[in-house]
Design an enzyme around this catalytic site. Sequence first.
Site, short mmCIF file in Angstrom:
data_model
loop_
_atom_site.label_atom_id
_atom_site.label_comp_id
_atom_site.label_asym_id
_atom_site.label_seq_id
_atom_site.Cartn_x
_atom_site.Cartn_y
_atom_site.Cartn_z
N GLU A 34 0.90 -1.24 0.03
CA GLU A 34 -0.03 0.03 0.20
C GLU A 34 0.81 1.25 -0.05
O GLU A 34 1.76 1.30 0.84
CB GLU A 34 -0.81 -0.13 1.29
CG GLU A 34 -2.35 0.35 0.94
CD GLU A 34 -3.07 -0.68 -0.10
OE1 GLU A 34 -3.24 -0.37 -1.17
OE2 GLU A 34 -3.67 -1.68 0.65
N THR A 36 2.83 2.30 -2.09
CA THR A 36 4.24 1.85 -2.71
C THR A 36 4.09 2.15 -4.28
O THR A 36 5.50 2.27 -4.86
CB THR A 36 4.43 0.26 -2.52
OG1 THR A 36 3.31 -0.59 -2.81
CG2 THR A 36 4.95 0.04 -1.27
N SER A 68 -24.57 7.90 -16.75
CA SER A 68 -24.51 6.91 -15.70
C SER A 68 -25.61 6.96 -14.76
O SER A 68 -26.37 7.75 -14.71
CB SER A 68 -23.20 7.49 -14.85
OG SER A 68 -23.38 6.94 -13.69
N ASP A 183 -4.45 0.42 -9.26
CA ASP A 183 -5.76 -0.02 -9.38
C ASP A 183 -5.98 -0.20 -10.81
O ASP A 183 -6.65 -1.35 -11.08
CB ASP A 183 -6.50 1.17 -9.00
CG ASP A 183 -6.14 1.60 -7.61
OD1 ASP A 183 -5.65 1.03 -6.92
OD2 ASP A 183 -6.82 2.92 -7.34
N TYR A 235 -3.94 11.76 1.33
CA TYR A 235 -3.33 10.98 0.47
C TYR A 235 -2.15 11.76 -0.37
O TYR A 235 -0.94 11.19 -0.47
CB TYR A 235 -4.27 10.47 -0.82
CG TYR A 235 -3.81 9.52 -1.84
CD1 TYR A 235 -3.77 8.21 -1.43
CD2 TYR A 235 -3.00 10.12 -2.77
CE1 TYR A 235 -3.35 7.41 -2.80
CE2 TYR A 235 -2.41 9.02 -3.74
CZ TYR A 235 -2.68 7.71 -3.68
OH TYR A 235 -2.16 7.12 -4.54
C1 GLA Z 1 -5.31 4.32 -4.25
C2 GLA Z 1 -4.42 4.75 -5.26
C3 GLA Z 1 -3.57 3.89 -5.77
C4 GLA Z 1 -2.78 3.34 -4.34
C5 GLA Z 1 -3.33 3.10 -3.14
C6 GLA Z 1 -2.71 3.09 -2.00
O1 GLA Z 1 -6.08 3.01 -4.26
O2 GLA Z 1 -5.43 4.92 -6.37
O3 GLA Z 1 -2.83 4.36 -6.83
O4 GLA Z 1 -1.73 4.55 -4.32
O5 GLA Z 1 -4.25 4.21 -2.89
O6 GLA Z 1 -1.76 1.83 -2.36
#
Ligand code: GLA
Length: 393
Positions: A34, A36, A68, A183, A235
Site C-alpha cells: 500500500e 508503494t 451513468s 488500480d 493521500y
Molecule cells: C489508491 C490509489 C492507488 C494506491 C493506493 C494505495 O487506491 O488509487 O494508486 O496508491 O491508494 O496503495
Amino acid sequence: MSALDDARALFTHVTGRDPEGIWSAPGRVNLIGEHTDYNEGFVLPFAIPHRTFAAAQLRDDDRIRVASTFAEAPVEVGIDDLDRLFPTATGVEPAVPEWSAYALGVAWALRLAVTGAPARGVDIAIASDVPVGAGLSSSAAIEGAVASALNELWNLDADAVTLAQVGRRAENEAVGAPTGIMDQMASMLGRPDAATFIDCLTLETRSVPTGFTAEGLEVLVMDTRVKHAHSTGGYRERREACERGAALLGIPSLRHAGVDDLPRAAELMDDVTFRRVRHVITENQRVLDTVRTLTESGPRAIGDLLVASHASMRDDFEISVPELDLAVETALSQGAVGARMTGGGFGGAAIALVPQEDVGKIADAVTKAFPDAGFAAPHVFTVHPSDGPRRDA
Ligand code: GLA
C-alpha cells in the site's frame, strides 16, 4: 436487475437504440503493497467479481455523450473540446461533473496515447456494482470499461498496460486525483485465482496463483462505509512526505532504498517523514516476502505479513481509522489467518483472509462489533480473484 442490464437499459433510455456492445472491467482489492505504487515500488492486488459496465455505440458525428446510473443527466462534449477540458490542474475541480471526467478523461488520454483514433463520436452508458468510496477502485473499473469499449469501437488495438496507463492519466489529469498505477493495472490484468505482482517502476507484471480456493480460504471485505476521497487531503500529503524522504536520501524514489538504508534515513529526517519512509520501504519488502511465501508455503503462511502491513499503515503511515482497526482486530480475534486495511486508507475497506468454515462467524462478529463501538453498520462480503476486462455483449 444486474449492472449489465442497467447499463443496457440506460443506454436505450438515453439514445432510443440498443448498444453495439457492452464492455466491463472489475474493481480490485490489494492483497498487500500500500502506497508503494507511486514510489515506484511493488504491489500485489487482485481483480474482484464486482464490475462496471459500459454500453456503447459509435455515433455519426464527433460528439461524446456519457450517461451513468449515478447521475441525473448525461454529459455531452465534442471530441475537439477534450483538449480544452483536460488536463485539469492538480487540485482544481474539472470543468465537467466529476463522475463524467473518468469516462471523458479516458477518451482524451486514449486519443493522446494511441495514434490514428478516428474523430468519431460515441454514446456511452455506465452502470456498476463496485461499491463506491469503499477503496475497491470503482474509478479504475469505470476507466477500464470505457477504455475497453473505445479501444474496440475506435479499432485501436491498444494492449492492457497501455489502457491501464490511459486510465491512470484520466484519473490524475482529468479527475485530479494524484494516484499511482496499481488500480488500473489490477483491473486490466485480473486473472481467476491469481493476484498480479506489479513492479511499478518497470510495469513488469507476474500472475501469482493465490491458492485461496485450494486451501479452503476466502477473502472477506469489511467495508467500513467511512468515505474517503484521494483527490484531497491525506493521500496527497503522504505522497509529498515520500517525495521529501527520497530527496533527503538523494534517490529518485523510495523504490531505490531498502531496509538497510533505514538507519541512515533515521538520521537524515524528522520523525514523521522517517516513519512515512519506513512504511514504504518495509512494505515493499513485505510484498516481495508475500510473493515468495505464497509460492513456497501457500496462503496460510502470509497472515503475519498482512498483519505487519496493517500495523505499519496504522502506526507509521497513519492512514488507518478506528473503524478499520476494529474490523482487522475483530477478524483476527475470531480466527482470520491475516487481515489489513486495503487501498488508500482514511476510510474504505479492510480485508481478512479467513477459513471457509469461519466466514459466517467472522462476518457476524465484525457486523456486531461496529454498533457496539458506536460505529455505523459495515458492509461485509466475500470476494475472490477474478477476470480482467471483457466484452459481455
Ligand atoms: C489508491 C490509489 C492507488 C494506491 C493506493 C494505495 O487506491 O488509487 O494508486 O496508491 O491508494 O496503495
